[in-house]
Scaffold this motif. Structure first.
Motif, short mmCIF file in Angstrom:
data_model
loop_
_atom_site.label_atom_id
_atom_site.label_comp_id
_atom_site.label_asym_id
_atom_site.label_seq_id
_atom_site.Cartn_x
_atom_site.Cartn_y
_atom_site.Cartn_z
N UNK A 106 -4.95 7.29 6.84
CA UNK A 106 -5.48 8.25 5.87
C UNK A 106 -5.29 7.71 4.46
N UNK A 107 -4.11 7.17 4.18
CA UNK A 107 -3.77 6.71 2.83
C UNK A 107 -4.62 5.53 2.39
N UNK A 108 -4.82 4.57 3.31
CA UNK A 108 -5.52 3.34 2.93
C UNK A 108 -7.00 3.33 3.31
N UNK A 109 -7.43 4.30 4.11
CA UNK A 109 -8.83 4.35 4.52
C UNK A 109 -9.25 3.14 5.34
N UNK A 110 -8.32 2.61 6.15
CA UNK A 110 -8.59 1.43 6.98
C UNK A 110 -8.15 1.70 8.41
N UNK A 111 -8.71 0.92 9.32
CA UNK A 111 -8.27 0.96 10.72
C UNK A 111 -7.48 -0.30 10.99
N UNK A 112 -6.29 -0.12 11.58
CA UNK A 112 -5.39 -1.24 11.88
C UNK A 112 -5.17 -1.33 13.38
N UNK A 113 -5.04 -2.56 13.87
CA UNK A 113 -4.46 -2.79 15.19
C UNK A 113 -2.97 -2.89 14.96
N UNK A 114 -2.20 -1.97 15.54
CA UNK A 114 -0.75 -2.02 15.38
C UNK A 114 -0.12 -2.48 16.68
N UNK A 115 0.97 -3.23 16.54
CA UNK A 115 1.56 -3.87 17.72
C UNK A 115 3.07 -3.68 17.74
N UNK A 116 3.60 -3.68 18.96
CA UNK A 116 5.04 -3.70 19.20
C UNK A 116 5.28 -4.69 20.32
N UNK A 152 21.83 8.34 14.72
CA UNK A 152 21.68 8.30 16.17
C UNK A 152 22.41 7.12 16.82
N UNK A 153 22.88 6.17 16.00
CA UNK A 153 23.55 4.96 16.52
C UNK A 153 22.65 4.23 17.50
N UNK A 154 21.43 3.97 17.05
CA UNK A 154 20.47 3.26 17.90
C UNK A 154 19.59 2.35 17.05
N UNK A 155 18.88 1.44 17.69
CA UNK A 155 18.00 0.55 16.92
C UNK A 155 16.68 1.20 16.51
N UNK A 156 16.03 0.57 15.55
CA UNK A 156 14.70 0.96 15.08
C UNK A 156 13.73 -0.14 15.46
N UNK A 157 12.57 0.26 15.94
CA UNK A 157 11.45 -0.65 16.16
C UNK A 157 10.33 -0.17 15.26
N UNK A 158 9.70 -1.10 14.52
CA UNK A 158 8.54 -0.66 13.76
C UNK A 158 7.30 -1.38 14.23
N UNK A 159 6.24 -0.58 14.39
CA UNK A 159 4.95 -1.12 14.78
C UNK A 159 4.37 -1.88 13.59
N UNK A 160 3.97 -3.12 13.86
CA UNK A 160 3.42 -3.98 12.81
C UNK A 160 1.91 -3.82 12.75
N UNK A 161 1.38 -3.92 11.53
CA UNK A 161 -0.05 -3.78 11.33
C UNK A 161 -0.80 -5.09 11.45
N UNK A 162 -0.09 -6.14 11.80
CA UNK A 162 -0.78 -7.42 12.02
C UNK A 162 0.08 -8.29 12.93
#
Length: 191
Positions: free
Chosen positions: A99-109, A72-82
């Motif tokens: 689902x995989x980890x069975x935890x609730x995370x606050x994710x941030x951008x 796509x010739x564009x940047x990637x942003x990833x939501x952090x879990x901490x």
């Protein structure tokens, strides 16, 4: 995407009736040649959407998102879990149950990297119950950005996430939709 389905059949491992291990090529050890094909397929499916930013969540989606972003010739942003000390300024925050980890995370951008001028394609490796995808959509909405859709590598179509999101009008494009799986019978695909 037949290439992906064949790879899942050959190298994927089913644990119980709801865990599909694809860590030998997708989300631990990564087959970059396969990722390039995946990226080209997402470009083919979303080429008319004006995507200028790709959003994913750490960690397994990052590799796929990066290679897709090359198409796509564009940047990637990833939501952090901490929250980390090196994120300065405001952030968008949402809660995601893994689902995989069975935890609730606050994710941030960081607000520096997502805003109203962005046309966002979400990329992730799996879609099961849809919690991660819903959280990422919430971040897009908080930013006032436009959601082009979600590109998912493997959707567990027997779980409710994909259909629930589609019923809300979200464009979800999954490259391999798993209808059922078991240790005895392996993986059966929708298409």
């Amino acid at each position: 995407m037949e290439l992906l389905k064949e790879r899942i059949r050959r190298d994927g491992t089913v644990k119980g009736n709801d865990v599909l291990k694809v860590d030998s090529f997708l989300n631990h050890q990564m087959d970059i040649a396969l990722f390039e094909e995946i990226g080209r397929e997402f470009l083919r499916r979303f080429a008319d959407c004006g995507v200028n930013k790709i959003l994913t969540i750490e960690a397994s989606g990052i590799g796929i998102a990066c290679v897709t972003a090359q198409s796509f010739h564009c940047p990637v942003v990833f939501a952090k879990k901490s929250q980390t000390r090196n994120i300065d300024g405001g952030v968008y925050v949402t809660r995601v149950e893994s689902f995989t980890h069975g935890k609730v995370y606050d994710v941030i951008v960081s607000k520096k990297f997502l805003g109203p001028e962005d046309n966002v394609l979400i990329i992730d490796d799996f879609l099961a119950n849809g919690a991660a995808l819903e959280g990422l959509i919430d971040l897009v909405n908080q930013a006032g950005a436009r959601l082009a859709g979600a590109g998912i590598v493997i959707e567990k179509a027997f779980q409710p996430g994909g259909e629930r999101l589609r019923s809300k009008g979200v464009r979800v494009e999954s490259l391999a939709r798993v209808a059922s799986m078991s240790e005895k019978d392996g993986v059966r695909f929708v298409d």
